[in-house]
Scaffold this motif. Structure first.
Motif, PDB file in Angstrom:
ATOM      1  N   UNK A   1      40.899  32.160  43.219  1.00 56.52           N
ATOM      2  CA  UNK A   1      40.963  32.713  44.536  1.00 56.52           C
ATOM      3  C   UNK A   1      40.748  31.447  45.557  1.00 56.52           C
ATOM      4  N   UNK A   2      39.805  30.392  45.022  1.00 54.51           N
ATOM      5  CA  UNK A   2      39.484  29.429  46.040  1.00 54.51           C
ATOM      6  C   UNK A   2      40.411  28.157  46.143  1.00 54.51           C
TER       7      UNK A   2
ATOM      8  N   UNK B   1      35.662  30.819  54.053  1.00 54.36           N
ATOM      9  CA  UNK B   1      36.279  32.012  54.128  1.00 54.36           C
ATOM     10  C   UNK B   1      36.307  32.629  52.556  1.00 54.36           C
ATOM     11  N   UNK B   2      36.501  31.931  51.574  1.00 56.22           N
ATOM     12  CA  UNK B   2      36.680  32.708  50.219  1.00 56.22           C
ATOM     13  C   UNK B   2      35.562  33.300  49.731  1.00 56.22           C
ATOM     14  N   UNK B   3      34.204  32.494  50.106  1.00 55.08           N
ATOM     15  CA  UNK B   3      33.069  32.980  49.933  1.00 55.08           C
ATOM     16  C   UNK B   3      32.870  34.437  50.538  1.00 55.08           C
ATOM     17  N   UNK B   4      32.962  34.388  51.649  1.00 57.56           N
ATOM     18  CA  UNK B   4      32.766  35.773  52.519  1.00 57.56           C
ATOM     19  C   UNK B   4      33.665  36.746  52.010  1.00 57.56           C
ATOM     20  N   UNK B   5      34.814  36.570  51.537  1.00 53.54           N
ATOM     21  CA  UNK B   5      35.568  37.679  51.051  1.00 53.54           C
ATOM     22  C   UNK B   5      35.331  37.867  49.561  1.00 53.54           C
ATOM     23  N   UNK B   6      34.704  37.075  49.098  1.00 53.61           N
ATOM     24  CA  UNK B   6      34.331  37.471  47.571  1.00 53.61           C
ATOM     25  C   UNK B   6      32.979  38.373  47.644  1.00 53.61           C
TER      26      UNK B   6
ATOM     27  N   UNK C   1      32.328  27.777  41.761  1.00 50.69           N
ATOM     28  CA  UNK C   1      33.759  27.571  41.457  1.00 50.69           C
ATOM     29  C   UNK C   1      34.589  27.474  42.560  1.00 50.69           C
ATOM     30  N   UNK C   2      34.174  28.339  43.798  1.00 52.10           N
ATOM     31  CA  UNK C   2      34.917  28.153  45.115  1.00 52.10           C
ATOM     32  C   UNK C   2      34.762  26.656  45.574  1.00 52.10           C
TER      33      UNK C   2
END
Length: 464
Positions: free
Chosen positions: A119-120, A127-132, A157-158
């Motif tokens: 995903x990252x 942004x990716x962390x907030x979505x996850x 990972x991100x």
């Protein structure tokens, strides 16, 4: 400020930087001063101590704060809105149930990490962390064991993908400034990034997560809930995956169009290309995702628009502290840069005489610790050493290895001058010492393992 040069010597500037960081830590840890207040006070004090013109100090503080908020606030805010919808609609639970069923409870942290690696790739870390985050929190509540054992592998990972791989800005800057082939950087970068994450981040994340057990924060659960009497059954996992992929697809389209435009394959000034890049910009992609999620997870499942509006409004309240403290962290970093500390340090490190792959890592690592921003670190280090890398006559694979080593250095030891340090710590409910024991150590391990693997690539490149 553009033509201003500090009259202080390199040693004095570096001493002021070290004293400012120490003052921050003492104020926050020993005297329990709120981080926002401590960061503002120390930032202003550092600006005056480094003799930034008094009439310019406020502009430096506000610009540093505002530029960081411009990057973070929209992403965190829109991500929190999406997370609130996913949490209250049952979407996060539906996907977490599917993941846990497939991977079992014991492997839930690994599953979250693998999903985050994928995903990252096209989405910026914040942004990716907030979505996850809603997925992470839901799995942590279901499986138990605290939030860190589930959140840290995913966040690491991100971050690993963000550091090593284009289209993320640091990796792109290093690739361009050092003259590497972007396709080769992506190919070899993936080979380096995945084991770097597993060996340098995942194993330690699980180990420390079992020893520091923190409750799951209630950032996404405060305020009104969806009415169980009117809500439809939870959405299918496939629907949730589609929503998660929506910003990924839009941002990847943006990157593709921008790359083709730079290579001349398409006219990047064409109206359709500009519209595509606008739609695929990270804030707009997240905005579209929130709008679609509001329909799919909210009004489309029988919820009144007023209820959905209340959910989104309440999603913003718990993150106010996160956003302001993150902005203040950017303020402190801006003062360190404007004061000339970064240039002074870069000039000192430029004449180290170390082997090229070692020198780029050392310069990048020390600049990162001093400045607290990965992108500025990479740009400064690559600009400082780019000519010597080109003059070394390295082959394509060795040049990629140098790019990866520079990126690895930019990941090392985040602390109080780094905005991500405050964001991760606050979102996961950690105090400053715990954030040091977890996130700072994880990022340092990513840096060291990534550098070691880059050296292996460099050695193999010498054989080709």
């Amino acid at each position: 400020m553009e033509n201003w040069v500090s009259p202080l010597s390199t040693g004095v500037l570096l001493g002021i930087a070290a004293g400012a960081i120490a003052a921050l830590l003492v104020a926050i840890i020993r005297f329990k001063v709120h981080p926002l207040l401590a960061l503002i006070i120390v930032s202003a004090g550092t600006a005056f101590a480094t003799q930034i013109p008094a009439g310019e100090v406020l502009d430096v503080l506000v610009d540093g704060f505002g530029s960081t908020l411009g990057e973070v606030a929209l992403l965190v805010g829109l991500g929190a809105m999406f997370g609130r919808l996913a949490e209250t609609s049952g979407a996060a639970r539906a996907l977490s149930d599917a993941l846990v069923t497939r991977f079992t409870d014991r492997r839930a942290p690994l599953a979250l990490g693998v999903v985050s690696l994928l995903f990252g790739f096209p989405i910026f870390f914040d942004a990716a962390f907030m979505v996850m985050l809603p997925i992470i929190f839901t799995i942590a509540r279901r499986v138990g064991g605290g939030v860190l054992i589930h959140a840290l592998p995913a966040a690491a990972a991100l971050s690993t993908v963000h550091v090593f791989l284009p289209p993320h800005p640091g990796a792109v800057a290093a690739t361009v400034l050092l003259g590497a082939d972007v396709g080769l950087v992506i190919l070899i970068g993936v080979v380096v990034a995945v084991p770097t994450w597993y060996l340098g981040a995942y194993l330690y994340s699980v180990w420390i997560g079992r020893r520091i057990v923190l409750p799951v924060p209630d950032l996404l659960t405060g305020g009104p809930m969806i009415d169980d009497d009117t809500a439809a059954p939870p959405p299918r996992p496939g629907t949730v995956v589609a929503l998660l992929l929506l910003p990924l697809v839009l941002i990847f389209a943006n990157t593709t169009v921008a790359t083709l435009g730079k290579t001349g394959a398409i006219d990047h000034a064409a109206a359709w290309a500009e519209i595509m890049m606008f739609i695929g910009s990270t804030p707009i992609a997240l905005l579209i995702t929130v709008l679609v999620a509001s329909r799919v997870l909210g009004t489309g499942r029988g919820q009144p628009a007023a209820v959905v509006e209340d959910l989104l409004d309440n999603a913003l309240k718990p993150i106010a502290s996160v956003v302001f403290i993150t902005g203040a962290g950017g303020m402190f970093g801006a003062v360190l840069i404007a004061s000339g500390i970064g240039d002074a340090l870069a000039g000192t490190l430029g004449a180290t005489g170390l082997p090229v792959i070692v020198s780029v890592f050392v310069v990048s690592a020390i600049l990162r610790i001093a400045l607290g921003t990965a992108t500025v670190t990479i740009t400064t280090a690559a600009g400082l050493l780019g000519a010597s890398v080109v003059a070394a006559g390295l082959g394509p694979v060795q040049t990629v290895a140098v790019v990866l080593a520079l990126a690895a250095g930019s990941s090392i030891f985040p602390h109080v001058n780094d905005a991500s340090f405050w964001m991760i710590g606050r979102l996961l409910g950690m105090d400053v010492p715990t954030t040091f024991r977890t996130w700072s150590v994880i990022k340092t391990l990513i840096s060291l393992v990534g550098f070691a693997l880059s050296c292996v690539v460099f050695a193999l490149g010498a054989l080709t």
